[in-house]
Design a protein around this motif. Structure first.
Motif, PDB file in Angstrom:
ATOM      1  N   ASP A   1       0.655  -1.436   0.047  1.00  0.00           N
ATOM      2  CA  ASP A   1      -0.321  -0.188  -0.045  1.00  0.00           C
ATOM      3  C   ASP A   1       0.865   1.374   0.067  1.00  0.00           C
ATOM      4  N   LYS A   2       0.446   2.260  -0.450  1.00  0.00           N
ATOM      5  CA  LYS A   2       0.563   4.196   0.109  1.00  0.00           C
ATOM      6  C   LYS A   2       2.034   3.859   1.355  1.00  0.00           C
ATOM      7  N   GLU A   3       1.432   3.491   2.829  1.00  0.00           N
ATOM      8  CA  GLU A   3       2.211   3.370   2.875  1.00  0.00           C
ATOM      9  C   GLU A   3       2.110   1.720   3.900  1.00  0.00           C
TER      10      GLU A   3
END
Length: 70
Positions: A25-27
Protein backbone atom coordinates in the motif's frame (compact mmCIF):
# COMPACT_ATOMS: atom_id res chain seq x y z
CA UNK A 1 -1.73 -27.67 2.98
CA UNK A 2 -0.50 -26.06 6.14
CA UNK A 3 1.74 -23.44 7.67
CA UNK A 4 4.59 -25.98 7.46
CA UNK A 5 3.94 -26.32 3.72
CA UNK A 6 4.14 -22.53 3.31
CA UNK A 7 7.40 -22.39 5.29
CA UNK A 8 8.97 -25.24 3.35
CA UNK A 9 7.74 -24.43 -0.16
CA UNK A 10 8.24 -20.65 -0.08
CA UNK A 11 11.21 -20.61 2.34
CA UNK A 12 9.62 -18.00 4.61
CA UNK A 13 9.44 -17.98 8.42
CA UNK A 14 5.63 -17.89 8.53
CA UNK A 15 4.00 -18.98 11.78
CA UNK A 16 0.61 -18.44 13.37
CA UNK A 17 0.81 -15.29 15.48
CA UNK A 18 3.89 -14.09 13.60
CA UNK A 19 4.12 -10.43 12.72
CA UNK A 20 4.48 -9.12 9.17
CA UNK A 21 4.80 -5.77 7.45
CA UNK A 22 2.69 -5.45 4.30
CA UNK A 23 4.41 -3.05 1.91
CA UNK A 24 1.97 -3.10 -1.00
CA UNK A 25 0.00 0.00 0.00
CA UNK A 26 1.01 3.65 0.09
CA UNK A 27 2.26 3.20 3.65
CA UNK A 28 3.51 -0.04 5.22
CA UNK A 29 1.05 -1.74 7.56
CA UNK A 30 1.71 -4.20 10.34
CA UNK A 31 -0.33 -7.35 10.76
CA UNK A 32 -0.53 -10.76 12.41
CA UNK A 33 -0.61 -14.11 10.62
CA UNK A 34 -3.77 -16.01 11.55
CA UNK A 35 -3.68 -19.12 9.32
CA UNK A 36 -2.44 -20.61 6.05
CA UNK A 37 -3.27 -22.93 3.20
CA UNK A 38 -1.08 -22.32 0.14
CA UNK A 39 -1.39 -18.61 0.92
CA UNK A 40 -1.44 -16.91 4.31
CA UNK A 41 -4.17 -15.01 6.07
CA UNK A 42 -3.15 -11.81 7.84
CA UNK A 43 -5.18 -9.51 10.07
CA UNK A 44 -3.74 -6.05 9.56
CA UNK A 45 -3.62 -3.95 12.72
CA UNK A 46 -6.85 -2.01 13.21
CA UNK A 47 -8.90 -4.21 10.87
CA UNK A 48 -11.62 -6.70 11.82
CA UNK A 49 -11.19 -9.18 8.97
CA UNK A 50 -8.25 -11.12 7.66
CA UNK A 51 -6.81 -10.65 4.22
CA UNK A 52 -5.26 -13.30 1.99
CA UNK A 53 -1.68 -12.79 0.83
CA UNK A 54 0.80 -14.73 -1.24
CA UNK A 55 3.63 -15.67 1.16
CA UNK A 56 6.32 -13.86 -0.84
CA UNK A 57 4.37 -10.90 -2.25
CA UNK A 58 5.11 -7.56 -0.57
CA UNK A 59 5.39 -9.05 2.92
CA UNK A 60 8.28 -8.70 5.33
CA UNK A 61 8.40 -11.24 8.14
CA UNK A 62 9.35 -9.49 11.37
CA UNK A 63 11.24 -10.60 14.41
CA UNK A 64 9.86 -9.69 17.82
CA UNK A 65 12.21 -6.72 17.99
CA UNK A 66 11.19 -5.23 14.61
CA UNK A 67 7.56 -4.24 15.04
CA UNK A 68 7.73 -0.48 14.31
CA UNK A 69 6.58 0.80 10.93
CA UNK A 70 9.42 2.78 9.40
Amino acid sequence: MSMKYVRDYYAVPAKRGGRVRYTGDKEPQLGTITSADHRIRVRLDGEQRTRIFHPTWELEYLTEEATDVE
